[in-house]
Motif scaffolding. Structure first.
Motif, PDB file in Angstrom:
ATOM      1  N   THR A  34      10.613   0.271  -3.185  1.00  0.00           N
ATOM      2  CA  THR A  34      10.427   0.134  -1.735  1.00  0.00           C
ATOM      3  C   THR A  34       9.271  -0.803  -1.400  1.00  0.00           C
ATOM      4  O   THR A  34       9.378  -1.668  -0.521  1.00  0.00           O
ATOM      5  N   ILE A  35       8.153  -0.655  -2.111  1.00  0.00           N
ATOM      6  CA  ILE A  35       6.994  -1.513  -1.837  1.00  0.00           C
ATOM      7  C   ILE A  35       7.325  -2.971  -2.154  1.00  0.00           C
ATOM      8  O   ILE A  35       6.957  -3.884  -1.409  1.00  0.00           O
ATOM      9  N   VAL A  47      -4.737  18.548  -1.838  1.00  0.00           N
ATOM     10  CA  VAL A  47      -4.596  17.092  -1.820  1.00  0.00           C
ATOM     11  C   VAL A  47      -3.140  16.770  -2.150  1.00  0.00           C
ATOM     12  O   VAL A  47      -2.548  17.389  -3.038  1.00  0.00           O
ATOM     13  N   SER A  48      -2.570  15.815  -1.385  1.00  0.00           N
ATOM     14  CA  SER A  48      -1.166  15.451  -1.622  1.00  0.00           C
ATOM     15  C   SER A  48      -0.972  13.964  -1.362  1.00  0.00           C
ATOM     16  O   SER A  48      -1.702  13.347  -0.573  1.00  0.00           O
ATOM     17  N   GLN A  49      -0.003  13.390  -2.064  1.00  0.00           N
ATOM     18  CA  GLN A  49       0.295  11.968  -1.934  1.00  0.00           C
ATOM     19  C   GLN A  49       1.802  11.775  -1.942  1.00  0.00           C
ATOM     20  O   GLN A  49       2.485  12.176  -2.896  1.00  0.00           O
ATOM     21  N   MET A  50       2.307  11.139  -0.876  1.00  0.00           N
ATOM     22  CA  MET A  50       3.727  10.812  -0.817  1.00  0.00           C
ATOM     23  C   MET A  50       3.941   9.429  -1.436  1.00  0.00           C
ATOM     24  O   MET A  50       3.139   8.506  -1.245  1.00  0.00           O
ATOM     25  N   LEU A  51       5.028   9.281  -2.163  1.00  0.00           N
ATOM     26  CA  LEU A  51       5.365   8.021  -2.830  1.00  0.00           C
ATOM     27  C   LEU A  51       6.748   7.558  -2.363  1.00  0.00           C
ATOM     28  O   LEU A  51       7.702   8.341  -2.395  1.00  0.00           O
ATOM     29  N   THR A  68       0.844  -1.198   0.000  1.00  0.00           N
ATOM     30  CA  THR A  68       0.000   0.000   0.000  1.00  0.00           C
ATOM     31  C   THR A  68       0.875   1.242   0.000  1.00  0.00           C
ATOM     32  O   THR A  68       2.037   1.212   0.416  1.00  0.00           O
ATOM     33  N   LEU A  69       0.279   2.348  -0.444  1.00  0.00           N
ATOM     34  CA  LEU A  69       0.949   3.639  -0.408  1.00  0.00           C
ATOM     35  C   LEU A  69       0.588   4.354   0.886  1.00  0.00           C
ATOM     36  O   LEU A  69      -0.411   4.018   1.537  1.00  0.00           O
ATOM     37  N   PRO A  70       1.363   5.370   1.275  1.00  0.00           N
ATOM     38  CA  PRO A  70       0.990   6.173   2.453  1.00  0.00           C
ATOM     39  C   PRO A  70      -0.376   6.825   2.242  1.00  0.00           C
ATOM     40  O   PRO A  70      -0.851   6.991   1.104  1.00  0.00           O
TER      41      PRO A  70
END
Length: 406
Positions: free
Chosen positions: A92-93, A83-87, A55-57
Motif C-alpha cells: 500500500t505504501i 501501545v498499538s500500531q496499525m499497518l 509513512t505509517l499511521p
C-alpha cells in the motif's frame, strides 16, 4: 520522463546572427520568468508528497488508572498501559509513493509546456521587432531617395523642365514617409516593452535585433510524427498514468489492515495470601484486523477512475486535432510567405529597372516626376511586403517547431 523532455528542448528556426541573439534572449526569459519559477516550486512541492505518503499511521499509546481496582486472583489491578500500531496491507505504501510520483511528473510536464510557450512568445515578439526595425530602415532609404529626386526636380525647375508642383509632391511624399516612420517608432517602443516583459526585465531596456533576415532557399525537413511528442499531449499520457496509479492505490486500500499492540497492566500484591504469582503484572500482546466490509466507497472510486481515463483519452484526441490543425495552417502560411517573398523580389527587380530608365531619361533631359513617385511607391510597397513575408515565415516556423516538438 524527465530525460525525454530535456532531450526534446525547444529549438527555433534561426539564421546567422539571429540564432545567437535570439538564443540568448530565450535563455534569459526562461531563467527570469515568474510563471516557470512558480511551476518549478509546485513541482518541488509535488516531489515532497512522495516523502509525505511514505509513512505509517500514527502509533497509539494509552494509559489508564483504575479508580475502582478490579480484584483478580493474583491481586488488584492498579493501572493499564497500551501501545498499538496499525499497518496497511502489503504494497500500500509503495502504491501511495507511485501515485505521488506520477502526480509530480504531471507537474514537470507543465513546466516543459510553459517553457515552450514562453519561447514561442519571445520568438514571435522578436520577429515583430525585426519587422518594425527593418520597415523603418526602408522608410529611411526611401526618404533619402526622395531627397535625391527633390534635388533633381529643383534643378529641372530652374531650367524650365519641371514645375514647382512636382517639387511639392515630392516633399509631401517625404512628409508622409516621415509620419509612417514616427508611428512605427511608437509601435517599436510598445513591442519592445512586450518583449522585455516576457524576459521579466525593465521595459526601457534596448533590444538588439539583427539588421537583415532572408528566407532560406530550402525549408527544413518536417516529421509530422513528432507532433505526438508535444508536451501538451504528453501531459495527458501522464494524467492517464496517474489515474492508473490511483486505481492501484484504491485496490490496496480496499485490502485489510493489520494491527499489533501490547497491553501492560500493573497488579498489586495481595497481603493476605502468599503464592508464586502474587502481584504479578499482566502483559498481553494483541493482533487486530481491520476489514472494509462496506466497500461501496472503493467501488465508486474505481468507477470514477474508469470514467476519468475515458475523459483523458477524449481530451488528448481533441488536443491532438487542435495541434494538427495548427500545424497545417502554419505550414500553409509559411509556404504563402515564401511565395509572396519570391514574387515581391521579382517585382522589386522590375521596379528598379524602371527607376534606372527614369534616371537615364533625366540624363537626356526628359523626366516625369509623377512616374518617379509611382515607381518610388511601388518599390516601397514591394520592400515592405518582403519584410512582412520574412516576418511571417519565421513566425510560422517558430509555431511549427512548437507544434511538432522540434
Amino acid at each position: 520522463m524527465k530525460k525525454n523532455l530535456i532531450f526534446m528542448a525547444f529549438a527555433l528556426l534561426t539564421v546567422g546572427l539571429n540564432a545567437q541573439t535570439l538564443e540568448l534572449y530565450l535563455q534569459e526569459a526562461e531563467q527570469n520568468n515568474p510563471l516557470i519559477q512558480a511551476l518549478e516550486l509546485r513541482y518541488n512541492i509535488a516531489k515532497e508528497k512522495v516523502s509525505e505518503v511514505n509513512t505509517l499511521p500514527n502509533t497509539t499509546i494509552g494509559a489508564g488508572y483504575f479508580v475502582s481496582e478490579p480484584e483478580t486472583r493474583t491481586g488488584p489491578q492498579r493501572a493499564r498501559f497500551s501501545v498499538s500500531q496499525m499497518l496497511p496491507w502489503f504494497g500500500t505504501i509503495t502504491a501511495r509513493e507511485n501515485y505521488a510520483s506520477s502526480m509530480a511528473e504531471t507537474e514537470y510536464v507543465e513546466i516543459a509546456i510553459a517553457k515552450r510557450k514562453l519561447a514561442l512568445s519571445v520568438a514571435q515578439s522578436y520577429y515583430r521587432l525585426y519587422a518594425l526595425q527593418a520597415t523603418q530602415g526602408k522608410l529611411d532609404e526611401n526618404i533619402a531617395l526622395l531627397n535625391t529626386y527633390e534635388r533633381l526636380a529643383l534643378t529641372s525647375v530652374e531650367v524650365g523642365k519641371a514645375s514647382a508642383v512636382d517639387v511639392l509632391k515630392l516633399q509631401i511624399r517625404q512628409n508622409e514617409l516621415q509620419q509612417q516612420k514616427e508611428v512605427l517608432q511608437q509601435q517599436y517602443i510598445a513591442e519592445q516593452a512586450v518583449f522585455n516583459n516576457l524576459l521579466n526585465r525593465d521595459e526601457s531596456i534596448s533590444v538588439e535585433v539583427v539588421d537583415g533576415m532572408d528566407i532560406p532557399e530550402e525549408d527544413p525537413i518536417l516529421e509530422k510524427e513528432a507532433l505526438t511528442l508535444n508536451p501538451e499531449l504528453l501531459k495527458y499520457d501522464q494524467l492517464y498514468e496517474s489515474v492508473v496509479q490511483s486505481e492501484l492505490l484504491n485496490q490496496k486500500e480496499n485490502a485489510p489492515s493489520l494491527g499489533f499492540g501490547l497491553d501492560y497492566v500493573t497488579v498489586s500484591e495481595r497481603p493476605d495470601m502468599s503464592f508464586s504469582d502474587n502481584g504479578k503484572d499482566i502483559v498481553m500482546p494483541m493482533v487486530t484486523l481491520s476489514i472494509p466490509i462496506f466497500n461501496n466507497k472503493f467501488k465508486s472510486v474505481t468507477k470514477q477512475n474508469q470514467l476519468r481515463q475515458q475523459e483523458i483519452e477524449l481530451q488528448k484526441q481533441e488536443r491532438l486535432n487542435v495541434l494538427e490543425n495548427t500545424f497545417a495552417k502554419a505550414l500553409s502560411q509559411r509556404n504563402e510567405a515564401r511565395i509572396a517573398y519570391t514574387i515581391q523580389a521579382k517585382n522589386l527587380d522590375q521596379a528598379k529597372d524602371a527607376e534606372e530608365i527614369l534616371i537615364k531619361n533625366y540624363e537626356t533631359g526628359t523626366i516625369d516626376f509623377n512616374d518617379v513617385l509611382d515607381i518610388q511607391e511601388l518599390q516601397l510597397k514591394f520592400q515592405l511586403n518582403q519584410i512582412q513575408s520574412v516576418q511571417m515565415y519565421y513566425v510560422q516556423s517558430a509555431l511549427i517547431n512548437y507544434v511538432i516538438n522540434k
